[in-house]
Design a protein around this motif. Structure first.
Motif, short mmCIF file in Angstrom:
data_model
loop_
_atom_site.label_atom_id
_atom_site.label_comp_id
_atom_site.label_asym_id
_atom_site.label_seq_id
_atom_site.Cartn_x
_atom_site.Cartn_y
_atom_site.Cartn_z
N ALA A 102 -29.58 9.30 -37.17
CA ALA A 102 -28.46 9.77 -37.98
C ALA A 102 -27.23 10.03 -37.12
O ALA A 102 -26.17 10.39 -37.64
N GLY A 103 -27.39 9.93 -35.81
CA GLY A 103 -26.25 10.14 -34.92
C GLY A 103 -25.93 11.59 -34.67
O GLY A 103 -24.79 11.93 -34.31
N GLN A 104 -26.91 12.48 -34.82
CA GLN A 104 -26.66 13.90 -34.55
C GLN A 104 -26.28 14.09 -33.09
O GLN A 104 -26.97 13.58 -32.20
N THR A 105 -25.19 14.81 -32.87
CA THR A 105 -24.73 15.03 -31.50
C THR A 105 -24.71 16.51 -31.11
O THR A 105 -24.73 16.83 -29.94
N VAL A 106 -24.63 17.38 -32.10
CA VAL A 106 -24.62 18.82 -31.82
C VAL A 106 -25.87 19.43 -32.46
O VAL A 106 -26.05 19.34 -33.68
N ILE A 155 -26.04 16.07 -43.80
CA ILE A 155 -26.67 16.72 -42.64
C ILE A 155 -27.31 15.61 -41.82
O ILE A 155 -28.21 14.92 -42.31
N ASN A 156 -26.83 15.41 -40.62
CA ASN A 156 -27.43 14.42 -39.73
C ASN A 156 -28.61 15.04 -39.00
O ASN A 156 -28.50 16.17 -38.50
N CYS A 157 -29.71 14.32 -38.95
CA CYS A 157 -30.89 14.81 -38.23
C CYS A 157 -31.29 13.81 -37.15
O CYS A 157 -31.73 12.70 -37.45
N GLU A 174 -15.05 31.48 -28.57
CA GLU A 174 -14.86 31.21 -27.15
C GLU A 174 -14.12 29.91 -26.91
O GLU A 174 -13.52 29.72 -25.86
N ILE A 175 -14.23 28.99 -27.88
CA ILE A 175 -13.39 27.79 -27.85
C ILE A 175 -12.68 27.68 -29.20
O ILE A 175 -13.21 28.13 -30.21
N PRO A 176 -11.50 27.10 -29.20
CA PRO A 176 -10.71 27.09 -30.44
C PRO A 176 -11.26 26.12 -31.48
O PRO A 176 -11.86 25.10 -31.14
N GLY A 215 -16.99 27.92 -41.64
CA GLY A 215 -16.56 26.54 -41.86
C GLY A 215 -15.32 26.25 -41.03
O GLY A 215 -14.38 27.05 -41.02
N PHE A 216 -15.33 25.12 -40.33
CA PHE A 216 -14.17 24.76 -39.50
C PHE A 216 -13.97 23.26 -39.54
O PHE A 216 -14.90 22.48 -39.80
N LYS A 217 -12.73 22.83 -39.28
CA LYS A 217 -12.40 21.41 -39.35
C LYS A 217 -13.07 20.64 -38.22
O LYS A 217 -13.07 21.11 -37.07
N LEU A 274 -23.58 21.29 -41.79
CA LEU A 274 -23.38 20.45 -42.97
C LEU A 274 -21.95 19.93 -42.93
O LEU A 274 -21.00 20.70 -42.76
N HIS A 275 -21.82 18.62 -43.02
CA HIS A 275 -20.49 18.00 -43.08
C HIS A 275 -20.03 17.97 -44.54
O HIS A 275 -20.80 17.56 -45.42
N LEU A 276 -18.80 18.32 -44.78
CA LEU A 276 -18.17 18.14 -46.08
C LEU A 276 -17.05 17.12 -45.91
O LEU A 276 -16.15 17.31 -45.08
N LEU A 295 -22.25 24.16 -28.56
CA LEU A 295 -20.80 24.12 -28.76
C LEU A 295 -20.41 24.93 -30.00
O LEU A 295 -19.41 25.67 -29.99
N PHE A 296 -21.19 24.80 -31.05
CA PHE A 296 -20.83 25.50 -32.28
C PHE A 296 -21.05 27.01 -32.14
O PHE A 296 -20.37 27.80 -32.79
N GLY A 297 -21.99 27.41 -31.28
CA GLY A 297 -22.14 28.83 -30.97
C GLY A 297 -20.87 29.36 -30.33
O GLY A 297 -20.42 30.47 -30.62
P1 5GP Z 1 -23.19 15.50 -35.83
O1 5GP Z 1 -22.92 14.10 -35.38
O2 5GP Z 1 -24.01 16.27 -34.83
O3 5GP Z 1 -23.78 15.56 -37.21
O4 5GP Z 1 -21.79 16.19 -35.98
C1 5GP Z 1 -21.14 16.84 -34.96
C2 5GP Z 1 -19.69 16.86 -35.32
O5 5GP Z 1 -19.06 17.80 -34.49
C3 5GP Z 1 -18.98 15.53 -35.12
O6 5GP Z 1 -18.46 15.07 -36.38
C4 5GP Z 1 -17.89 15.84 -34.12
O7 5GP Z 1 -16.66 15.19 -34.38
C5 5GP Z 1 -17.76 17.34 -34.23
N1 5GP Z 1 -17.33 18.01 -33.01
C6 5GP Z 1 -17.74 17.72 -31.74
N2 5GP Z 1 -17.14 18.55 -30.87
C7 5GP Z 1 -16.33 19.36 -31.60
C8 5GP Z 1 -15.45 20.43 -31.24
O8 5GP Z 1 -15.30 20.81 -30.08
N3 5GP Z 1 -14.77 21.03 -32.24
C9 5GP Z 1 -14.92 20.64 -33.55
N4 5GP Z 1 -14.21 21.29 -34.46
N5 5GP Z 1 -15.75 19.64 -33.92
C10 5GP Z 1 -16.45 19.02 -32.96
#
Ligand code: 5GP
Length: 120
Positions: free
Chosen positions: A95-99, A89-91, A15-17, A29-31, A104-106, A7-9
């Motif tokens: 840690a609940g890593q989803t992507v 940084i979730n691993c 390709e996605i906003p 860096g993006f919100k 790095l979260h700020l 998704l982040f790629g």
């Molecule tokens: P993780 O849990 O993997 O450390 O963090 C992934 C983060 O990506 C989550 O905080 C989640 O809210 C965010 N996220 C998931 N999908 C999107 C998206 O489509 N756009 C943006 N800007 N953030 C996303």
């Protein structure tokens, strides 16, 4: 694996906003779409895809430094560096890593609660 796979790629390739708030030669860096604090920005490497922190190689140490420095620069620029902030940084699963694209979260903008296992 290539940047095409995450998704982040897609955000990186526009390709996605996303609300992009920081960019330099190496870091975007993006919100965060679901902010956990008044300021919640994700910083990702632009040129290297590393799925998790556990996949980092010694020769990629500078990449992590660039993420940290980008977050610090953003905090100064936005005027909340003196108030303080947290980076995370979730691993993987616990840690609940989803992507699975190193990021790095700020988190900032208000006093942040403690973190860790709830109830401890
Ligand atoms: P993780 O849990 O993997 O450390 O963090 C992934 C983060 O990506 C989550 O905080 C989640 O809210 C965010 N996220 C998931 N999908 C999107 C998206 O489509 N756009 C943006 N800007 N953030 C996303």
């Amino acid at each position: 694996m290539t940047q095409n796979d995450t998704l982040f790629g897609k955000i990186l390739r526009r390709e996605i906003p996303a609300t992009i708030v920081y960019e330099d030669d190496d870091v975007l860096g993006f919100k965060d779409i679901a902010p956990q604090a008044p300021v919640h920005v994700l910083f990702i490497p632009k040129h290297v895809l590393v799925p998790t922190m556990d996949d980092l190689l010694p020769e990629q140490a500078a990449l992590v430094g660039k993420l940290v420095l980008a977050a610090a620069e953003y905090a100064r620029r936005e005027g909340f560096a003196q108030d303080g902030y947290r980076v995370v940084i979730n691993c993987r699963e616990h840690a609940g890593q989803t992507v699975f694209h190193l990021h790095l979260h700020l988190l900032a903008g208000a006093p942040l609660g403690h973190f860790g296992v709830p109830g401890r």
